[in-house]
Design an enzyme around this catalytic site. Structure first.
Site, mmCIF file in Angstrom:
data_model
loop_
_atom_site.group_PDB
_atom_site.id
_atom_site.type_symbol
_atom_site.label_atom_id
_atom_site.label_comp_id
_atom_site.label_asym_id
_atom_site.label_seq_id
_atom_site.Cartn_x
_atom_site.Cartn_y
_atom_site.Cartn_z
ATOM 1 C CG ASP A 1 -0.219 -0.062 2.541
ATOM 2 O OD1 ASP A 1 0.983 -0.414 2.552
ATOM 3 O OD2 ASP A 1 -0.832 0.250 3.574
ATOM 4 C CG HIS B 1 6.842 0.295 10.520
ATOM 5 N ND1 HIS B 1 6.871 -0.329 11.753
ATOM 6 C CD2 HIS B 1 6.364 1.543 10.757
ATOM 7 C CE1 HIS B 1 6.434 0.489 12.687
ATOM 8 N NE2 HIS B 1 6.115 1.634 12.105
#
Length: 325
Positions: A9, A246
């Site tokens: 995403d 992340h």
């Protein structure tokens, strides 16, 4: 060389992960599939096409647009102050002449898994919706995929959406639960390790000083996009000129699992009770209670080595040679 699909995403940290994978000699990126999360799936695809152009990877990388809503039909997106209006910190990259393929993300995943015959690794850096939809069409998919490495979840660290859940798992908890119990060789890289891994302003300055000339545009992009991300971390977490890592960490561990220490757990994801949605449920009893397969959860990481590896890919490591800016 590992043959991979990245399912993203495409936000700020996804973009760093994608650029690393495209430039790494240890990966061949078979394609990038996109999902809602940091923005919508179409914007994510446009970001991916621009990043492919920026990377100068030298080979064709198809991009397939995927889910714009969860399995339950819900669309949500990260607030603009996290990843910017365009998902990549409002940095304007040159437009690409490449277009997305005329194929859904889940059909692309199924096709490539069949073609590559146990050689495909899938790295997810967003919701698991596309992978869950692929499972709906091909329940035998886990036996055709070599490995899935997913950025998501938390066992002991506090969640970043609610006290129990990480955003990627929470964003489509039902999809995550289906993927967890499908039988994939699944490794989870979540907040237990990403919240202990940091990029600092010093890392970025070193990158821009010592980058290889052919990576100058990449280094400039990383500098610009991390300015935005650093500010989010300053306001939300009190961090000065730094951010946690992340999505790039999932790609780094997919490349070299020795960066992490893993714990095997039987795990599922709560999706029916809203206060706990996205929480990872584990079963550690001698006699299993949860009807779930075991997955590997990364519980420790060599964070300094991981960050050095992330940036060294774009740097001139020849002794005595460097570029000044």
């Amino acid at each position: 060389m590992k043959r991979i699909i990245i399912d993203a995403d495409t936000g700020v940290d996804d973009s760093l992960a994608i650029l690393y994978a495209l430039r790494s000699p240890n990966f061949h990126v078979e394609g990038i599939t996109t999902c809602f999360g940091n923005n919508n799936a179409e914007q994510s695809a446009d970001n991916c096409l621009r990043l492919i152009r920026l990377s100068g990877c030298g080979y064709e990388v198809p991009v397939a647009v995927g889910s714009n809503e969860s399995l339950d039909g819900v669309f949500d997106s990260a607030p603009a102050h996290i990843h910017g209006d365009n998902g990549i910190g409002n940095v304007e990259l040159p437009e690409s002449s490449q277009k997305p393929v005329d194929e859904t993300a889940w059909d692309f995943i199924i096709r490539k898994a069949g073609e590559l015959k146990d050689e495909l690794t899938i790295i997810t850096t967003g919701r698991m919706t596309n992978l869950a939809r692929a499972l709906e069409k091909d329940p035998e998919l886990p036996s055709k995929v070599k490995k899935v490495v997913a950025m998501g979840g938390t066992l002991k660290e506090p969640g970043n959406v609610n006290p129990y859940a990480e955003a990627n798992i929470h964003g489509d908890a039902k999809a995550a639960d289906r993927v967890f119990r499908a039988g994939f060789n699944l490794a989870l890289v979540g907040l237990d390790v990403t919240m202990k891994t940091f990029i600092t302003d010093r890392d970025v300055k070193n990158l821009c000083t010592y980058c290889r000339e052919e990576c100058r545009a990449i280094a400039d992009y990383i500098r610009d996009v991390l300015k935005f991300y650093f500010e989010f971390h300053r306001v939300s977490m009190g961090m000065a000129e730094a951010c946690v890592v992340h999505d790039p960490l999932a790609v780094l561990i997919a490349e070299d699992p020795s960066l992490g220490v893993f714990r095997m757990v039987r795990a599922g994801v709560e999706y029916e009770h809203e206060p706990f949605r996205g929480m990872i449920k584990t079963d550690t009893g001698f006699v299993p209670v949860l009807d779930r397969e075991e997955i590997a959860v990364c519980v420790e990481v060599d964070s300094e080595k991981a960050v050095r590896r992330l940036f060294s890919l774009f740097q001139d490591m020849t002794p005595g040679r460097y570029n000044r800016k």
